[in-house]
Motif scaffolding. Structure first.
Motif, PDB file in Angstrom:
ATOM      1  N   MET A   1     -49.112  14.650  52.449  1.00 29.54           N
ATOM      2  CA  MET A   1     -48.848  13.255  52.189  1.00 29.54           C
ATOM      3  C   MET A   1     -48.678  13.071  50.695  1.00 29.54           C
ATOM      4  N   THR A   2     -47.721  12.272  50.329  1.00 30.71           N
ATOM      5  CA  THR A   2     -47.565  11.901  48.937  1.00 30.71           C
ATOM      6  C   THR A   2     -47.899  10.435  48.795  1.00 30.71           C
ATOM      7  N   GLY A   3     -48.195  10.031  47.557  1.00 31.84           N
ATOM      8  CA  GLY A   3     -48.526   8.630  47.339  1.00 31.84           C
ATOM      9  C   GLY A   3     -50.008   8.387  47.474  1.00 31.84           C
ATOM     10  N   GLY A   4     -50.362   7.114  47.466  1.00 33.65           N
ATOM     11  CA  GLY A   4     -51.764   6.715  47.483  1.00 33.65           C
ATOM     12  C   GLY A   4     -52.330   6.588  48.873  1.00 33.65           C
ATOM     13  N   PRO A   5     -53.561   6.108  48.931  1.00 37.58           N
ATOM     14  CA  PRO A   5     -54.241   5.969  50.216  1.00 37.58           C
ATOM     15  C   PRO A   5     -53.712   4.789  51.022  1.00 37.58           C
ATOM     16  N   GLY A   6     -54.058   4.776  52.280  1.00 41.76           N
ATOM     17  CA  GLY A   6     -53.677   3.659  53.143  1.00 41.76           C
ATOM     18  C   GLY A   6     -54.463   3.687  54.432  1.00 41.76           C
ATOM     19  N   LEU A   7     -54.499   2.569  55.101  1.00 39.37           N
ATOM     20  CA  LEU A   7     -55.149   2.481  56.402  1.00 39.37           C
ATOM     21  C   LEU A   7     -54.357   3.320  57.400  1.00 39.37           C
ATOM     22  N   HIS A   8     -55.029   4.185  58.127  1.00 36.88           N
ATOM     23  CA  HIS A   8     -54.346   5.033  59.114  1.00 36.88           C
ATOM     24  C   HIS A   8     -54.560   4.531  60.538  1.00 36.88           C
TER      25      HIS A   8
ATOM     26  N   TYR B   1     -51.560  20.744  58.441  1.00 32.92           N
ATOM     27  CA  TYR B   1     -52.971  20.777  58.083  1.00 32.92           C
ATOM     28  C   TYR B   1     -53.591  19.414  58.347  1.00 32.92           C
ATOM     29  N   LEU B   2     -54.898  19.419  58.541  1.00 31.09           N
ATOM     30  CA  LEU B   2     -55.664  18.197  58.706  1.00 31.09           C
ATOM     31  C   LEU B   2     -57.061  18.456  58.159  1.00 31.09           C
ATOM     32  N   ASN B   3     -57.480  17.615  57.222  1.00 27.11           N
ATOM     33  CA  ASN B   3     -58.841  17.625  56.691  1.00 27.11           C
ATOM     34  C   ASN B   3     -59.404  16.238  56.913  1.00 27.11           C
ATOM     35  N   GLU B   4     -60.536  16.176  57.584  1.00 25.38           N
ATOM     36  CA  GLU B   4     -61.133  14.893  57.959  1.00 25.38           C
ATOM     37  C   GLU B   4     -62.618  14.907  57.615  1.00 25.38           C
ATOM     38  N   VAL B   5     -63.070  13.844  56.959  1.00 26.29           N
ATOM     39  CA  VAL B   5     -64.481  13.693  56.622  1.00 26.29           C
ATOM     40  C   VAL B   5     -64.922  12.323  57.124  1.00 26.29           C
ATOM     41  N   ASP B   6     -65.802  12.331  58.118  1.00 29.45           N
ATOM     42  CA  ASP B   6     -66.331  11.102  58.701  1.00 29.45           C
ATOM     43  C   ASP B   6     -67.647  10.815  57.990  1.00 29.45           C
TER      44      ASP B   6
ATOM     45  N   LEU C   1     -71.774   2.752  51.472  1.00 32.92           N
ATOM     46  CA  LEU C   1     -71.991   1.331  51.190  1.00 32.92           C
ATOM     47  C   LEU C   1     -72.082   0.517  52.478  1.00 32.92           C
ATOM     48  N   GLY C   2     -72.620   1.143  53.527  1.00 35.78           N
ATOM     49  CA  GLY C   2     -72.757   0.478  54.815  1.00 35.78           C
ATOM     50  C   GLY C   2     -71.491   0.431  55.646  1.00 35.78           C
ATOM     51  N   LEU C   3     -70.424   1.075  55.173  1.00 38.03           N
ATOM     52  CA  LEU C   3     -69.144   1.050  55.876  1.00 38.03           C
ATOM     53  C   LEU C   3     -68.885   2.375  56.590  1.00 38.03           C
ATOM     54  N   PRO C   4     -68.455   2.335  57.843  1.00 38.86           N
ATOM     55  CA  PRO C   4     -68.089   3.565  58.539  1.00 38.86           C
ATOM     56  C   PRO C   4     -66.638   3.918  58.202  1.00 38.86           C
ATOM     57  N   LEU C   5     -66.444   5.002  57.452  1.00 41.48           N
ATOM     58  CA  LEU C   5     -65.108   5.416  57.036  1.00 41.48           C
ATOM     59  C   LEU C   5     -64.856   6.869  57.409  1.00 41.48           C
ATOM     60  N   THR C   6     -63.604   7.180  57.633  1.00 38.50           N
ATOM     61  CA  THR C   6     -63.179   8.562  57.786  1.00 38.50           C
ATOM     62  C   THR C   6     -62.041   8.776  56.800  1.00 38.50           C
ATOM     63  N   LEU C   7     -62.190   9.798  55.967  1.00 42.49           N
ATOM     64  CA  LEU C   7     -61.161  10.174  55.009  1.00 42.49           C
ATOM     65  C   LEU C   7     -60.285  11.221  55.668  1.00 42.49           C
ATOM     66  N   LEU C   8     -58.983  10.971  55.713  1.00 33.01           N
ATOM     67  CA  LEU C   8     -58.056  11.844  56.410  1.00 33.01           C
ATOM     68  C   LEU C   8     -56.942  12.276  55.465  1.00 33.01           C
ATOM     69  N   ALA C   9     -56.829  13.586  55.257  1.00 29.50           N
ATOM     70  CA  ALA C   9     -55.708  14.168  54.519  1.00 29.50           C
ATOM     71  C   ALA C   9     -54.957  15.051  55.498  1.00 29.50           C
ATOM     72  N   THR C  10     -53.703  14.756  55.731  1.00 33.69           N
ATOM     73  CA  THR C  10     -52.936  15.516  56.713  1.00 33.69           C
ATOM     74  C   THR C  10     -51.443  15.396  56.446  1.00 33.69           C
ATOM     75  N   ASN C  11     -50.716  16.379  56.927  1.00 30.86           N
ATOM     76  CA  ASN C  11     -49.261  16.258  56.949  1.00 30.86           C
ATOM     77  C   ASN C  11     -48.747  16.143  58.380  1.00 30.86           C
ATOM     78  N   VAL C  12     -49.674  15.897  59.315  1.00 30.97           N
ATOM     79  CA  VAL C  12     -49.296  15.651  60.706  1.00 30.97           C
ATOM     80  C   VAL C  12     -48.748  14.225  60.781  1.00 30.97           C
ATOM     81  N   PRO C  13     -47.531  14.090  61.277  1.00 24.84           N
ATOM     82  CA  PRO C  13     -46.944  12.731  61.320  1.00 24.84           C
ATOM     83  C   PRO C  13     -47.673  11.783  62.248  1.00 24.84           C
TER      84      PRO C  13
END
Length: 138
Positions: free
Chosen positions: A1-8, A117-122, A126-138
């Motif tokens: 992925m190129t560019g900044g973060p976004g809601l997936h 590739y897919l890298n995921e960190v659940d 700060l009390g928020l449930p987040l998952t960070l996802l880095a992937t090139n899977v469309p």
């Protein structure tokens, strides 16, 4: 992925006894799910990445870490938003930011092959449930 973060996408935890009804309701709303049972994680998932919704439910009697986490969530909160998945360019730097804010890791997974590739960190931060996802899977 190129560019900044976004809601997936948003992940809803659903108790096994309400799985079929919940999946049917989302399908009637126009969502198209890919369904899978991930035995190694102990969960059943229905995923529509194109429309940003995932349903997750623990496989009964599974002792896998993810199943235990989802079961615990359901016992404490009932059905609801389990995590919000944020797409990031790279998982490690995003995780470092979350760590600086006191993140607690619930689960990690990574895979690669055939040019994907897919890298995921659940995590919880700060009390928020987040998952960070880095992937090139469309």
């Amino acid at each position: 992925m190129t560019g900044g973060p976004g809601l997936h996408h948003v992940v809803f935890a659903v108790a096994p006894q309400r799985w079929e009804t919940t999946a049917r309701m989302f399908t009637e709303l126009g969502f198209g799910f890919n369904n899978a049972e991930l035995a190694e994680l102990g969960v059943r998932v229905a995923l529509d990445w194109d429309r940003g919704v995932e349903l997750i439910s623990p496989i009964p009697d599974s002792t896998a870490a993810v199943a235990v986490s989802v079961r615990d969530f359901l016992e404490r909160h009932g059905d609801g938003v389990y995590t919000v998945v944020v797409r990031v360019p790279e998982a490690a730097p995003a995780e470092a930011v979350a760590d600086r804010h006191g993140a607690t890791i619930r689960f990690r997974q990574s895979f690669s092959g055939d040019g994907t590739y897919l890298n995921e960190v659940d995590l919880s931060v700060l009390g928020l449930p987040l998952t960070l996802l880095a992937t090139n899977v469309p």
